[in-house]
Scaffold this motif. Structure first.
Motif, PDB file in Angstrom:
ATOM      1  N   LEU A   1       0.831  -1.211   0.000  1.00  0.00           N
ATOM      2  CA  LEU A   1       0.000   0.000   0.000  1.00  0.00           C
ATOM      3  C   LEU A   1       0.864   1.260   0.000  1.00  0.00           C
ATOM      4  N   ALA A   2       2.037   1.185   0.630  1.00  0.00           N
ATOM      5  CA  ALA A   2       2.959   2.317   0.615  1.00  0.00           C
ATOM      6  C   ALA A   2       3.447   2.565  -0.815  1.00  0.00           C
ATOM      7  N   ILE A   3       3.794   1.497  -1.534  1.00  0.00           N
ATOM      8  CA  ILE A   3       4.251   1.628  -2.927  1.00  0.00           C
ATOM      9  C   ILE A   3       3.146   2.256  -3.777  1.00  0.00           C
ATOM     10  N   ALA A   4       1.928   1.769  -3.623  1.00  0.00           N
ATOM     11  CA  ALA A   4       0.809   2.287  -4.420  1.00  0.00           C
ATOM     12  C   ALA A   4       0.580   3.773  -4.136  1.00  0.00           C
TER      13      ALA A   4
ATOM     14  N   GLU B   1       3.218   5.894  -5.814  1.00  0.00           N
ATOM     15  CA  GLU B   1       2.959   5.944  -7.254  1.00  0.00           C
ATOM     16  C   GLU B   1       1.854   6.951  -7.586  1.00  0.00           C
ATOM     17  N   LYS B   2       0.857   7.064  -6.711  1.00  0.00           N
ATOM     18  CA  LYS B   2      -0.196   8.070  -6.911  1.00  0.00           C
ATOM     19  C   LYS B   2       0.373   9.480  -6.762  1.00  0.00           C
ATOM     20  N   SER B   3       1.293   9.645  -5.822  1.00  0.00           N
ATOM     21  CA  SER B   3       1.933  10.953  -5.645  1.00  0.00           C
ATOM     22  C   SER B   3       2.696  11.347  -6.907  1.00  0.00           C
ATOM     23  N   LEU B   4       3.432  10.398  -7.471  1.00  0.00           N
ATOM     24  CA  LEU B   4       4.214  10.690  -8.679  1.00  0.00           C
ATOM     25  C   LEU B   4       3.323  10.911  -9.894  1.00  0.00           C
ATOM     26  N   ALA B   5       2.133  10.319  -9.874  1.00  0.00           N
ATOM     27  CA  ALA B   5       1.205  10.557 -10.981  1.00  0.00           C
ATOM     28  C   ALA B   5       0.730  12.009 -10.976  1.00  0.00           C
ATOM     29  N   ILE B   6       0.652  12.598  -9.806  1.00  0.00           N
ATOM     30  CA  ILE B   6       0.241  14.010  -9.687  1.00  0.00           C
ATOM     31  C   ILE B   6       1.415  14.933  -9.939  1.00  0.00           C
ATOM     32  N   THR B   7       2.571  14.604  -9.341  1.00  0.00           N
ATOM     33  CA  THR B   7       3.780  15.428  -9.487  1.00  0.00           C
ATOM     34  C   THR B   7       4.935  14.502  -9.866  1.00  0.00           C
ATOM     35  N   PRO B   8       5.131  14.274 -11.157  1.00  0.00           N
ATOM     36  CA  PRO B   8       6.182  13.340 -11.593  1.00  0.00           C
ATOM     37  C   PRO B   8       7.581  13.742 -11.125  1.00  0.00           C
ATOM     38  N   ASP B   9       7.854  15.033 -11.069  1.00  0.00           N
ATOM     39  CA  ASP B   9       9.179  15.505 -10.669  1.00  0.00           C
ATOM     40  C   ASP B   9       9.226  15.671  -9.146  1.00  0.00           C
ATOM     41  N   ASN B  10       9.244  14.529  -8.460  1.00  0.00           N
ATOM     42  CA  ASN B  10       9.223  14.526  -6.997  1.00  0.00           C
ATOM     43  C   ASN B  10      10.347  13.608  -6.523  1.00  0.00           C
ATOM     44  N   PRO B  11      11.548  14.153  -6.345  1.00  0.00           N
ATOM     45  CA  PRO B  11      12.700  13.294  -6.027  1.00  0.00           C
ATOM     46  C   PRO B  11      12.536  12.534  -4.717  1.00  0.00           C
ATOM     47  N   GLY B  12      11.903  13.136  -3.729  1.00  0.00           N
ATOM     48  CA  GLY B  12      11.721  12.447  -2.462  1.00  0.00           C
ATOM     49  C   GLY B  12      10.876  11.205  -2.607  1.00  0.00           C
ATOM     50  N   ALA B  13       9.748  11.333  -3.322  1.00  0.00           N
ATOM     51  CA  ALA B  13       8.876  10.177  -3.537  1.00  0.00           C
ATOM     52  C   ALA B  13       9.578   9.103  -4.357  1.00  0.00           C
ATOM     53  N   LYS B  14      10.353   9.529  -5.351  1.00  0.00           N
ATOM     54  CA  LYS B  14      11.092   8.553  -6.188  1.00  0.00           C
ATOM     55  C   LYS B  14      12.083   7.765  -5.346  1.00  0.00           C
ATOM     56  N   ALA B  15      12.803   8.473  -4.462  1.00  0.00           N
ATOM     57  CA  ALA B  15      13.804   7.800  -3.642  1.00  0.00           C
ATOM     58  C   ALA B  15      13.154   6.807  -2.685  1.00  0.00           C
ATOM     59  N   GLU B  16      12.057   7.206  -2.035  1.00  0.00           N
ATOM     60  CA  GLU B  16      11.384   6.301  -1.100  1.00  0.00           C
ATOM     61  C   GLU B  16      10.775   5.106  -1.825  1.00  0.00           C
ATOM     62  N   LEU B  17      10.240   5.364  -3.003  1.00  0.00           N
ATOM     63  CA  LEU B  17       9.653   4.269  -3.788  1.00  0.00           C
ATOM     64  C   LEU B  17      10.728   3.260  -4.180  1.00  0.00           C
TER      65      LEU B  17
ATOM     66  N   LYS C   1      13.484   2.618  -2.543  1.00  0.00           N
ATOM     67  CA  LYS C   1      13.859   1.863  -1.346  1.00  0.00           C
ATOM     68  C   LYS C   1      12.869   0.736  -1.067  1.00  0.00           C
ATOM     69  N   LEU C   2      11.578   1.035  -1.290  1.00  0.00           N
ATOM     70  CA  LEU C   2      10.563   0.016  -1.024  1.00  0.00           C
ATOM     71  C   LEU C   2      10.615  -1.115  -2.049  1.00  0.00           C
ATOM     72  N   LYS C   3      10.855  -0.775  -3.307  1.00  0.00           N
ATOM     73  CA  LYS C   3      10.878  -1.794  -4.359  1.00  0.00           C
ATOM     74  C   LYS C   3      12.187  -2.581  -4.367  1.00  0.00           C
ATOM     75  N   ASN C   4      13.262  -1.904  -4.022  1.00  0.00           N
ATOM     76  CA  ASN C   4      14.575  -2.559  -4.044  1.00  0.00           C
ATOM     77  C   ASN C   4      15.312  -2.257  -2.743  1.00  0.00           C
ATOM     78  N   PRO C   5      14.846  -2.865  -1.659  1.00  0.00           N
ATOM     79  CA  PRO C   5      15.481  -2.576  -0.373  1.00  0.00           C
ATOM     80  C   PRO C   5      16.945  -2.999  -0.375  1.00  0.00           C
ATOM     81  N   PRO C   6      17.802  -2.224   0.299  1.00  0.00           N
ATOM     82  CA  PRO C   6      19.226  -2.584   0.352  1.00  0.00           C
ATOM     83  C   PRO C   6      19.421  -3.913   1.071  1.00  0.00           C
ATOM     84  N   LYS C   7      20.369  -4.702   0.568  1.00  0.00           N
ATOM     85  CA  LYS C   7      20.636  -6.019   1.166  1.00  0.00           C
ATOM     86  C   LYS C   7      21.649  -5.903   2.301  1.00  0.00           C
TER      87      LYS C   7
END
Length: 526
Positions: free
Chosen positions: A496-499, A502-518, A520-526
């Motif tokens: 639900l966090a990922i979704a 993604e809704k935030s980026l659909a409204i404001t595509p140029d959102n570096p903070g949301a991109k970075a957090e997304l 991390k969630l999709k590819n968490p560091p090992k």
């Protein structure tokens, strides 16, 4: 300015008396009222279980300026310029062998309202005041000066006097409350920059500030129960206490003795922040018997602004019509003054009727406070009964009770209902809330802050409910989806966090903070 203290103190009784009688109107022929007319006031109620302690504290409110930079002689003012607040405290006390103070001791305080000492002119003024009261000045009170306090906690009642009136103007009622387990605090009704009060918004705000100052002082009293604070006011104090309640959510009940909120609705409307429909605390309002609709209609105030009592729809309202009381009769200090009665030749009721009515006012004040602050079952039953069922003479007064209904148009009321019904029912609460208040608009920052505070204290399911609700109210705000995503992530709801990101980026595509957090969630560091 301080050099005129004595003269101002002498005149305060006269100017207050004049204003108190402005709204008085002729009564219809009296029926079923006492025929005897004693020549003195008698407070006939018995004291409660506590002896009454009394003390005076002279303070300054250093957050407000009272005196001008230049004194009356045109010289730089070297006196204390902060606002003086002569503070009178009645409180439940331990038994003492010391004698009670006299009523004249209260009168003596009138010449020390602006400074702790009295000059020659003030002493001469006091002599004239006491002479006017005759034997009443030598009557014993219930109060013992500086008696040791009884262990608390006790609810607090702040008393706001009438126009330019002294703090002790209803000492009989205030002693009665203290004897029944209440700490009562009062200060004189002083204008913003002089002893005399002014009949405008600046004057109301000056007394409102005093009420706030006295609440702050109550915090220093170990016996005070600061979770239960009421503000009682007579006349002008009965508009200032409404202003105070609009500013201070700690105030849990209002008592108005023929308060000016009824007579000056335009001042309420012009305040910009006092909205009677927002008031949700219980209100006990006494009104005089002689004011007809025609009398009220002579004042433009009544046609220029809504009726305050009619707008108190979200508060429990006890509207008590005292048939045999003039406006000034709501003060026991006025009732004690022989000159007050000499100026009342046009009324068609007896002095004993007003005296008896005052005793009933005090009984209703105590039962109102006991019912709401002490959850006293007997007091609750008292309020439910008719006056006759409570033992009052027929046709002395009438009680009109109107319970609170609906939702007040405030975020506080909305929060309370959500807390009562559960955050998973927030949409149902919203539907009912908007039906009752269709014009109400939620403030974006307040709603987002609500969710932030919940998340800060790890109430993540509740924070998620608020942020989801915020996305309905403000669907085009990308940062709200970021906040929702963060709450989901901290609550372990990764998908639900990922979704949400993604809704935030659909409204404001140029959102570096949301991109970075997304990422991390999709590819968490090992």
């Amino acid at each position: 300015m301080f050099t005129s203290t004595g003269r101002a103190s002498l005149n305060c009784f006269r100017c207050a008396l004049v204003l108190l009688l402005v709204f008085a109107a002729a009564f219809a022929s009296a029926q079923n009222v006492p025929t005897e007319s004693p020549d003195h006031f008698t407070f006939a109620l018995k004291p409660g279980p506590y002896p009454v302690g009394f003390r005076v504290v002279f303070q300054y409110d250093y957050s407000r300026t009272f005196q001008d930079a230049v004194d009356p002689l045109g010289k730089p003012n070297t006196a204390e310029r902060a606002r003086p607040v002569q503070t009178l405290i009645w409180y439940p006390a331990q038994k003492s062998n010391n004698p009670p103070i006299l009523f004249g001791d209260y009168l003596a305080l009138g010449v020390k309202e602006l400074e702790p000492t009295a000059g020659k002119g003030s002493i001469e003024a006091l002599a004239q005041i006491k002479k006017g009261y005759g034997d009443a000045a030598t009557e014993k009170t219930w109060a013992v000066k500086d008696a040791s306090p009884a262990p608390g906690p006790f609810p607090v009642v702040i008393y706001a006097p009438s126009f330019s009136a002294p703090a002790h103007e209803n000492s009989d009622m205030l002693e009665y409350l203290a004897s029944n387990g209440y700490i009562v605090i009062s200060s004189a009704d002083v204008g913003a920059h002089d002893r005399g009060m002014t009949g405008d918004l600046e004057g109301v705000e000056a007394q409102r500030g005093d009420i706030g100052f006295l609440i702050g002082y109550a915090h220093t009293l170990p016996q005070a129960d600061m979770s239960h604070i009421a503000v009682a006011g007579f006349s002008w104090g009965g508009i200032s206490n409404l202003f105070a309640a609009a500013r201070d959510s700690r105030i849990g009940a209002l008592i108005s003795l023929d308060g000016s909120a009824r007579y000056f609705p335009k001042l309420v409307a012009d305040s910009g922040y006092v909205h009677p429909k927002d008031i949700t605390i219980p209100v006990l309002f006494f009104r005089q018997g002689g004011m007809s609709l025609e009398d009220a209609g002579r004042g433009h105030q009544f046609t220029e602004a809504p009726n305050v009592l009619n707008d108190l729809t979200h508060a429990d309202l006890y509207n008590i019509h005292m048939y045999w009381m003039y406006h000034g009769d709501f003060s026991s200090t006025f009732q004690r003054n022989p000159d007050y009665w000499k100026n009342k030749r046009d009324v068609d009721y007896t002095r004993s009727a007003a005296n008896e009515s005052y005793n009933w006012v005090a009984r209703y004040v105590l039962n109102f406070l006991n019912a709401y602050f002490k959850q006293d079952a007997g007091a609750q039953e008292f309020l439910k009964h008719t006056p006759v069922e409570n033992g009052a003479p027929v046709h002395l007064f009438n009680v009109d009770y109107r319970p609170a209904s609906g939702f007040a148009p405030t975020l506080t009321a909305f929060r309370a209902e959500v807390g009562k019904r559960g955050f998973d029912h927030i949409n149902d609460v919203y539907t009912a809330f908007k039906a009752a208040n269709p014009d109400f608009k939620f403030d974006e920052q307040q709603m987002v802050s609500w969710g932030f505070v919940l998340g800060w204290f790890d109430h993540f399911p509740e924070a998620i409910a608020i942020y989801k609700f915020d996305t309905v109210l403000f669907p085009d705000k990308a940062y709200i989806y970021d906040d929702l995503a963060d709450a989901y992530a901290k609550n372990g709801q990764k998908d639900l966090a990922i979704a949400s990101y993604e809704k935030s980026l659909a409204i404001t595509p140029d959102n570096p903070g949301a991109k970075a957090e997304l990422e991390k969630l999709k590819n968490p560091p090992k």
